[in-house]
Enzyme design. Structure first.
Site, PDB file in Angstrom:
ATOM      1  N   ARG A 126       0.801  -1.232   0.000  1.00 50.90           N
ATOM      2  CA  ARG A 126       0.000   0.000   0.000  1.00 50.90           C
ATOM      3  C   ARG A 126       0.828   1.273   0.000  1.00 50.90           C
ATOM      4  O   ARG A 126       0.555   2.206  -0.756  1.00 50.90           O
ATOM      5  CB  ARG A 126      -0.916   0.040   1.223  1.00 50.90           C
ATOM      6  N   THR A 127       1.794   1.343   0.899  1.00 54.08           N
ATOM      7  CA  THR A 127       2.537   2.608   1.037  1.00 54.08           C
ATOM      8  C   THR A 127       3.312   2.876  -0.247  1.00 54.08           C
ATOM      9  O   THR A 127       3.297   3.998  -0.778  1.00 54.08           O
ATOM     10  CB  THR A 127       3.470   2.557   2.259  1.00 54.08           C
TER      11      THR A 127
HETATM   12  N1   CP Z   1      -0.172   0.077   5.933  1.00 59.48           N
HETATM   13  C1   CP Z   1       0.996  -0.238   5.339  1.00 59.48           C
HETATM   14  O1   CP Z   1       2.053   0.346   5.651  1.00 59.48           O
HETATM   15  O2   CP Z   1       0.904  -1.186   4.378  1.00 59.48           O
HETATM   16  P1   CP Z   1       2.109  -1.733   3.487  1.00 59.48           P
HETATM   17  O3   CP Z   1       3.074  -2.402   4.431  1.00 59.48           O
HETATM   18  O4   CP Z   1       1.490  -2.667   2.493  1.00 59.48           O
HETATM   19  O5   CP Z   1       2.756  -0.555   2.838  1.00 59.48           O
END
Ligand code: CP
Length: 359
Positions: free
Chosen positions: A86-87
């Site tokens: 996501r990030t």
């Molecule tokens: N919420 C979050 O940081 O997700 P990721 O680890 O997929 O980036």
């Protein structure tokens, strides 16, 4: 102005988070975005408004074209040496919204760090080619160190911390605040609300950053729900005490649900286990949100999760309108676009954009 090039690294790293924050903002604009402590209530309100404005403008082709011309002369380096979906992707999409071109390193095995190059030299190299560095690392405080290095060099480009060690995930906290602002816009805002954090609170950097930002709201009550080995630590609760934010700890999840305005579920962060399999010995089965819990949850309450999830929220819960975690995730793209736009001084141009065609 208090600037990072006016302080030695030894002095800076010994400062409290509140004192560090003074070096990271200039007239309300982030010089670097490193820690939750650098954002005041006013900054959160302004960022929320800009985020909504960007979301609205991007709804039309004309608006999207306007936004994508905003920073088309800029390049960003996405330096993610710890896994992320996501990030990473939301920063990538945020850059695309603003027309920024991106480069990436996602594994030091493919960069010259593999050959022994230091992180300092790697980041200085990125700053030679790019106008901004977004970085995620499993090393706590690395983004701070790199921001100091660049601020004391000849290419002081901004650094955004996209998750560092167990300590900070400031942009996740910003998108969480935006999600709460939107969720409570018809019920009096975040002031006076009860936020229940559930799961691995000992090692969750999203909880650490968000708990601090929530201290910026009046009469907020924080409830930390976890089995004892995963409970929130004094590093967080001492900060809450210092500013007089109400908090409590419990291991009884079901009992905390009826009073909650927001429930923030988190997964077990076993990537931080010191001994392999250590987390698996902790019984976390009582810290999962199931469809039965929906019956206990208030009608205006919301369920959040920074993701990724495992089994902390049953997928059957996804259909309930109070489950806002998919919206929360999407908000990440808009909030990160707004943060980047602020850093590069685009706020006024975005605010003054008119959807009306010139007459
Ligand atoms: N919420 C979050 O940081 O997700 P990721 O680890 O997929 O980036």
């Amino acid at each position: 102005m208090t600037a990072l090039n006016n302080v030695s690294w030894d002095e800076f790293q010994k400062l409290s988070l509140a004192d560090k924050a003074r070096y990271l903002m200039s007239e309300g604009i982030p010089v670097h975005a490193l820690i939750a402590q650098q954002f005041e209530r006013d900054d959160l309100d302004k960022l929320g408004d800009l985020t909504t404005r960007i979301r609205q403008i991007s709804k039309t082709r004309e608006g999207s074209l306007f936004l994508s011309g905003m920073l088309s002369h800029k390049r960003a380096m996405l330096y993610f040496t710890q896994p992320s979906t996501r990030t990473f992707l939301s920063f990538c999409a945020a850059c695309q919204i603003l027309g920024i071109k991106t480069g990436e390193v996602r594994d030091t095995a493919t960069s010259s760090e593999f050959k022994g190059e230091s992180q300092e030299d790697s980041v200085r190299t990125f700053s030679s080619y790019f106008d901004m560095i977004v970085m995620r690392s499993q090393i706590g405080g690395l983004a701070e160190r790199m921001a100091w290095v660049l601020s004391n060099g000849d290419r002081p480009v901004p650094i955004i911390n996209a998750g560092s060690g167990k300590d900070q995930h400031p942009t996740q906290a910003l998108l969480d605040i935006y999600t709460l602002q939107r969720s409570f816009e018809n019920t009096g805002g975040i002031d006076g609300k009860t936020i229940v954090f559930v799961g691995d609170l000992a090692r969750g950097r999203t909880v650490r950053s968000l708990a601090w930002l929530l201290t910026k709201y009046e009469n907020v009550r924080l409830c930390f729900v976890a089995p004892e080995p995963l409970q929130i630590g004094p590093d967080v609760t001492d900060q809450l005490d210092a500013v007089g934010t109400q908090w409590e700890k419990t291991s009884e999840f079901a009992e905390s649900i009826p009073d909650a305005d927001a429930i923030y579920m988190t997964r077990v962060q076993d990537e931080w286990d010191v001994e392999k399999g250590e987390s698996a010995k902790i019984d976390t089965s009582a810290y999962c949100f199931t469809p039965a819990h929906l019956l206990e949850l208030g009608e205006n309450a919301v369920i959040m999760h920074p993701f990724p999830r495992r089994n902390e929220i049953s997928t059957e819960v996804d259909r309930d309108p109070r489950a806002v975690y998919w919206r929360q995730m999407r908000n990440g793209m808009w909030v990160r676009a707004a943060l980047i736009a602020e850093i590069f001084g685009c706020k006024e141009r975005i605010d003054s954009y008119s959807e009306e065609p010139p007459g």
